[in-house]
Write a protein that holds these residues in place. Structure first.
Motif, mmCIF file in Angstrom:
data_model
loop_
_atom_site.group_PDB
_atom_site.id
_atom_site.type_symbol
_atom_site.label_atom_id
_atom_site.label_comp_id
_atom_site.label_asym_id
_atom_site.label_seq_id
_atom_site.Cartn_x
_atom_site.Cartn_y
_atom_site.Cartn_z
ATOM 1 N N VAL A 16 -9.700 39.055 -31.245
ATOM 2 C CA VAL A 16 -8.279 38.539 -31.608
ATOM 3 C C VAL A 16 -8.301 37.584 -32.667
ATOM 4 C CG1 VAL A 16 -6.100 37.818 -30.609
ATOM 5 C CG2 VAL A 16 -7.671 39.322 -29.556
ATOM 6 N N PRO A 17 -7.658 37.794 -33.700
ATOM 7 C CA PRO A 17 -7.573 36.704 -34.861
ATOM 8 C C PRO A 17 -7.046 35.342 -34.358
ATOM 9 C CG PRO A 17 -7.014 38.709 -35.903
ATOM 10 C CD PRO A 17 -7.239 38.983 -34.365
ATOM 11 N N PHE A 18 -7.824 34.341 -34.350
ATOM 12 C CA PHE A 18 -7.119 33.165 -33.709
ATOM 13 C C PHE A 18 -7.797 31.841 -34.505
ATOM 14 C CE2 PHE A 18 -7.548 30.592 -29.221
ATOM 15 C CZ PHE A 18 -6.115 30.551 -29.425
ATOM 16 N N PHE A 19 -6.665 30.944 -35.007
ATOM 17 C CA PHE A 19 -6.932 29.892 -35.740
ATOM 18 C C PHE A 19 -6.316 28.450 -35.071
ATOM 19 C CE2 PHE A 19 -5.993 34.020 -37.722
ATOM 20 C CZ PHE A 19 -7.168 34.002 -38.533
ATOM 21 N N TRP A 20 -6.744 27.557 -35.490
ATOM 22 C CA TRP A 20 -6.031 26.306 -35.189
ATOM 23 C C TRP A 20 -6.397 25.058 -36.369
ATOM 24 C CZ3 TRP A 20 -9.839 23.444 -31.409
ATOM 25 C CH2 TRP A 20 -11.231 23.299 -31.828
ATOM 26 N N GLY A 21 -5.782 23.953 -35.957
ATOM 27 C CA GLY A 21 -5.932 22.958 -37.180
ATOM 28 C C GLY A 21 -5.031 21.772 -36.656
ATOM 29 N N THR A 22 -4.932 20.685 -37.420
ATOM 30 C CA THR A 22 -4.165 19.485 -36.999
ATOM 31 C C THR A 22 -3.155 19.226 -38.231
ATOM 32 O OG1 THR A 22 -6.490 18.631 -36.061
ATOM 33 C CG2 THR A 22 -4.625 17.301 -36.562
ATOM 34 N N ASP A 23 -1.925 18.822 -37.431
ATOM 35 C CA ASP A 23 -0.796 18.508 -38.467
ATOM 36 C C ASP A 23 -0.927 17.432 -39.113
ATOM 37 O OD1 ASP A 23 0.099 17.106 -36.383
ATOM 38 O OD2 ASP A 23 2.297 17.839 -36.335
ATOM 39 N N ALA A 24 0.060 16.714 -39.664
ATOM 40 C CA ALA A 24 -0.059 15.433 -40.250
ATOM 41 C C ALA A 24 -0.041 14.367 -39.317
ATOM 42 C CB ALA A 24 1.409 15.122 -41.499
ATOM 43 N N GLU A 25 0.423 14.404 -38.244
ATOM 44 C CA GLU A 25 0.575 13.492 -37.341
ATOM 45 C C GLU A 25 -0.676 13.624 -36.266
ATOM 46 O OE1 GLU A 25 4.427 13.398 -35.528
ATOM 47 O OE2 GLU A 25 5.340 12.336 -37.127
ATOM 48 N N GLY A 26 -1.690 14.493 -36.428
ATOM 49 C CA GLY A 26 -2.667 14.534 -35.513
ATOM 50 C C GLY A 26 -2.506 15.402 -34.169
ATOM 51 N N HIS A 27 -1.381 16.302 -34.321
ATOM 52 C CA HIS A 27 -1.085 17.226 -33.356
ATOM 53 C C HIS A 27 -1.857 18.313 -33.412
ATOM 54 C CE1 HIS A 27 1.862 14.440 -32.153
ATOM 55 N NE2 HIS A 27 2.818 14.705 -32.968
ATOM 56 N N LEU A 28 -2.372 19.172 -32.291
ATOM 57 C CA LEU A 28 -3.137 20.393 -32.411
ATOM 58 C C LEU A 28 -1.977 21.398 -32.618
ATOM 59 C CD1 LEU A 28 -5.773 21.257 -32.089
ATOM 60 C CD2 LEU A 28 -5.579 21.664 -29.799
ATOM 61 N N VAL A 29 -2.368 22.356 -33.317
ATOM 62 C CA VAL A 29 -1.846 23.825 -33.701
ATOM 63 C C VAL A 29 -2.605 24.949 -33.724
ATOM 64 C CG1 VAL A 29 -0.405 25.109 -35.269
ATOM 65 C CG2 VAL A 29 -0.043 22.518 -35.317
ATOM 66 N N VAL A 30 -2.363 25.886 -32.602
ATOM 67 C CA VAL A 30 -3.253 26.754 -32.487
ATOM 68 C C VAL A 30 -2.384 28.164 -32.443
ATOM 69 C CG1 VAL A 30 -5.068 25.849 -31.074
ATOM 70 C CG2 VAL A 30 -2.927 26.936 -29.910
ATOM 71 N N SER A 31 -2.820 29.206 -33.178
ATOM 72 C CA SER A 31 -2.192 30.563 -33.421
ATOM 73 C C SER A 31 -2.936 31.643 -33.676
ATOM 74 C CB SER A 31 -0.808 30.281 -34.394
ATOM 75 O OG SER A 31 -0.200 31.418 -34.785
ATOM 76 N N THR A 32 -2.537 33.066 -33.448
ATOM 77 C CA THR A 32 -2.845 34.120 -33.805
ATOM 78 C C THR A 32 -2.686 34.675 -35.281
ATOM 79 O OG1 THR A 32 -1.387 35.317 -32.750
ATOM 80 C CG2 THR A 32 -3.479 35.254 -31.770
ATOM 81 N N ASN A 33 -1.953 33.677 -35.926
ATOM 82 C CA ASN A 33 -1.310 34.019 -37.428
ATOM 83 C C ASN A 33 -1.908 32.985 -38.102
ATOM 84 O OD1 ASN A 33 0.281 33.733 -39.705
ATOM 85 N ND2 ASN A 33 1.976 35.186 -38.622
ATOM 86 N N THR A 34 -2.709 33.030 -39.111
ATOM 87 C CA THR A 34 -3.237 32.086 -40.060
ATOM 88 C C THR A 34 -2.310 31.194 -40.833
ATOM 89 O OG1 THR A 34 -5.298 31.304 -41.526
ATOM 90 C CG2 THR A 34 -3.916 33.675 -41.718
ATOM 91 N N GLU A 35 -1.208 32.164 -41.310
ATOM 92 C CA GLU A 35 -0.343 31.366 -42.220
ATOM 93 C C GLU A 35 0.778 30.437 -41.481
ATOM 94 O OE1 GLU A 35 -0.236 32.057 -45.304
ATOM 95 O OE2 GLU A 35 -1.942 33.269 -45.116
#
Length: 261
Positions: free
Chosen positions: A165-184
């Motif tokens: 299952v396509p799965f992505f994550w990252g950190t926003d400008a304030e250091g909060h964690l973002v996870v989603s199956t949608n890379t965009e």
């Protein structure tokens, strides 16, 4: 599906935390990413977790799965959401050994994949005598899931061993964690700090990122775009390091799972 967690709830790996010039924005401020998700996904639902963050998913994604079913007839992809005793869980995929796990966790015949994930987490939280690696490894199938425990203010995130299952994550400008199956969607909030979530791994608020497929440690390898700029990290198993085999605490021991998972 999408989940954003306040950095006080889920501290993302330092490798995902890049410079403010990477194009990231504040995913939580003024409901930015939740609004963006709703505007780009029809029949969407947003579950507010107060100051801890939010979940979002779209029922229209089920139609997409049905439309591509002729290409992947055996995948049986599902998008499921459930709340049980203040445990919120989003699940996408399919569990193959669902009958075995229902019996293992004492669930009734109507229980589905998201129920199993919640019960597996509850087993860990309530001092079940199993290492976390063993619990996640016992789930066979194609899946990605995100769980938030409002009682302990902790998260539990995982992907199957093949990354089906396509799965992505990252950190926003304030250091909060973002996870989603949608890379965009992840790129919208995290800019160049967005990366694929490593397959065969799980992430917890207290334990961080760990592999349940291998005992080796994980290392972050920079991802470079066509212009030569670093755009996130890929986490891979480090063949040169090996963790000790996790011990299985006896029932009634002092091991406190709630402090670790």
């Amino acid at each position: 599906m999408l989940a954003v967690f306040n950095k006080s709830v889920a501290k993302s790996p330092v490798e995902l935390q890049q410079s403010p010039q990477n194009g990231a924005v504040s995913a939580l401020k003024d409901g930015f990413l939740a609004t963006h998700f709703s505007s780009t996904h029809s029949a969407s639902f947003v579950i507010n977790l107060a100051s801890s963050g939010f979940f979002a998913y779209s029922s229209s994604q089920k139609l997409l799965c049905q439309m591509v079913g002729w290409i992947f007839p055996k995948m049986g992809i599902k998008i499921l959401f459930a709340v049980v005793d203040d445990m919120f869980c989003l699940f996408e995929g399919h569990i193959k050994n669902i009958a075995v796990l229902k019996q293992q966790y004492g669930l009734n015949k109507t229980a589905n994949e998201v129920s199993i994930v919640i019960e597996a987490y509850r087993t860990l939280r309530d001092r079940g005598p199993y290492p976390a690696e063993q619990v996640v490894r016992g789930i066979a199938g194609r899946f990605a899931f995100v769980l938030f425990d409002a009682t302990s203010q902790s998260t539990f995130i995982a992907s199957d061993v093949d990354g089906s299952v396509p799965f992505f994550w990252g950190t926003d400008a304030e250091g909060h964690l973002v996870v989603s199956t949608n890379t965009e969607i992840v790129k919208q909030g995290c800019g160049k700090s967005s990366s694929p979530f490593p397959k065969g791994c799980f992430f917890t608020s207290s334990g961080g990122l760990r592999s349940y497929e291998h005992l080796n440690e994980l290392k972050a390898v920079p991802r470079v775009d066509s212009s030569g700029e670093v755009c996130g990290m890929t986490f891979k198993v480090d063949e040169g390091t090996r963790k000790g085999k996790p011990a299985m605490p006896r029932v009634g021991s002092d091991a406190n799972w709630s402090q670790h998972y």
